[in-house]
Design an enzyme around this catalytic site. Structure first.
Site, PDB file in Angstrom:
ATOM      1  N   GLY A 145       7.270  -7.436  -7.103  1.00  0.00           N
ATOM      2  CA  GLY A 145       8.173  -6.779  -6.433  1.00  0.00           C
ATOM      3  C   GLY A 145       7.305  -6.427  -5.187  1.00  0.00           C
ATOM      4  N   THR A 146       7.037  -5.525  -5.047  1.00  0.00           N
ATOM      5  CA  THR A 146       6.412  -4.364  -4.124  1.00  0.00           C
ATOM      6  C   THR A 146       4.563  -5.163  -3.627  1.00  0.00           C
ATOM      7  OG1 THR A 146       5.430  -2.383  -5.363  1.00  0.00           O
ATOM      8  CG2 THR A 146       7.580  -2.866  -4.642  1.00  0.00           C
TER       9      THR A 146
ATOM     10  N   HIS B 109     -13.500  -6.243   7.528  1.00  0.00           N
ATOM     11  CA  HIS B 109     -14.328  -4.626   6.776  1.00  0.00           C
ATOM     12  C   HIS B 109     -14.567  -4.456   5.602  1.00  0.00           C
ATOM     13  CE1 HIS B 109     -12.863  -1.951  10.699  1.00  0.00           C
ATOM     14  NE2 HIS B 109     -13.826  -3.461  11.024  1.00  0.00           N
TER      15      HIS B 109
ATOM     16  N   ARG C 278       9.671  -8.035  -2.495  1.00  0.00           N
ATOM     17  CA  ARG C 278      10.717  -8.352  -2.285  1.00  0.00           C
ATOM     18  C   ARG C 278      10.909  -7.786  -0.870  1.00  0.00           C
ATOM     19  NH1 ARG C 278      11.661  -6.448  -8.371  1.00  0.00           N
ATOM     20  NH2 ARG C 278      12.258  -8.179  -9.369  1.00  0.00           N
TER      21      ARG C 278
ATOM     22  N   ARG D 220     -22.832  -1.908   7.661  1.00  0.00           N
ATOM     23  CA  ARG D 220     -22.618  -0.740   7.223  1.00  0.00           C
ATOM     24  C   ARG D 220     -20.884  -1.343   6.418  1.00  0.00           C
ATOM     25  NH1 ARG D 220     -19.573  -1.110  12.243  1.00  0.00           N
ATOM     26  NH2 ARG D 220     -17.573  -0.918  12.514  1.00  0.00           N
TER      27      ARG D 220
ATOM     28  N   ARG E 267     -20.873  -0.647   1.671  1.00  0.00           N
ATOM     29  CA  ARG E 267     -19.587   0.082   1.751  1.00  0.00           C
ATOM     30  C   ARG E 267     -19.432  -0.624   0.219  1.00  0.00           C
ATOM     31  NH1 ARG E 267     -18.010   1.964   7.589  1.00  0.00           N
ATOM     32  NH2 ARG E 267     -19.473   3.726   8.059  1.00  0.00           N
TER      33      ARG E 267
HETATM   34  C1  RB5 Z   1       9.130  -5.227 -11.534  1.00  0.00           C
HETATM   35  O1  RB5 Z   1      10.953  -4.840 -11.628  1.00  0.00           O
HETATM   36  C2  RB5 Z   1       9.011  -4.109 -10.752  1.00  0.00           C
HETATM   37  O2  RB5 Z   1       8.520  -2.959 -10.318  1.00  0.00           O
HETATM   38  C3  RB5 Z   1       7.308  -5.344  -9.381  1.00  0.00           C
HETATM   39  O3  RB5 Z   1       7.600  -6.344  -9.828  1.00  0.00           O
HETATM   40  C4  RB5 Z   1       6.427  -4.121  -8.643  1.00  0.00           C
HETATM   41  O4  RB5 Z   1       7.567  -4.554  -8.197  1.00  0.00           O
HETATM   42  C5  RB5 Z   1       5.596  -3.361  -9.526  1.00  0.00           C
HETATM   43  O5  RB5 Z   1       4.969  -2.668  -8.872  1.00  0.00           O
END
Ligand code: RB5
Length: 144
Positions: free
Chosen positions: A66-67, A98, A109, A133, A137
């Protein structure tokens, strides 16, 4: 290029759209799931894709939830994975230049298809800097 992709349900729709785009652009895509938008757990797919890339099955990997946060955390648990959550073209460029990021994470999302294409294209087109460098790393990361 051989590119492995994986997502949970939150990244499924963007994964499908990117898979079609990258296939049409001539890349070989290995789709490691998930296969539909039913609720599932992002750690499974982050681990699966990172292990696939680190194991040599693909040149690079793209993971999506999602994120992008959860699945990037999962991918980076795999030794040898350098997964960068990209939310701008600058981050995508620097992740390659890098950090020699062998995977990137995107938020299904939080990122539009057009933006995701720009980030992926930038990451794929940008070479690793290769300077002493940066090599040092990246080696330190691998040895952790
Ligand atoms: C699922 O609802 C959501 O938590 C997942 O896709 C994600 O965003 C988690 O980091």
């Amino acid at each position: 290029m051989r590119i492995a992709m994986a997502s949970d349900h939150g990244g499924f729709e963007l994964k499908e759209a990117l898979r079609t785009y990258l296939t049409n652009a001539g890349h070989e895509i290995i789709d490691l799931g998930t296969k539909d938008d039913a609720s599932t757990d992002y750690p499974i797919y982050g681990q699966k894709c990172a292990e696939y890339v680190v194991g040599g099955g693909a040149d690079k990997g793209i993971v999506l939830c999602g994120t992008g946060i959860g699945i990037s955390i999962a991918a980076n648990k795999v030794k040898g994975a350098r997964c960068a959550l990209c939310a701008s073209e600058t981050l995508a460029e620097l992740a390659a230049n890098h950090n020699d990021a062998n995977l990137i994470a995107l938020g299904g999302r939080t990122t539009s298809f057009d933006a995701a294409v720009r980030y992926v294209e930038k990451w794929l087109a940008t070479p690793f800097d290769g300077g002493e460098r940066h090599v040092r790393r990246v080696r330190m990361l691998t040895e952790m």
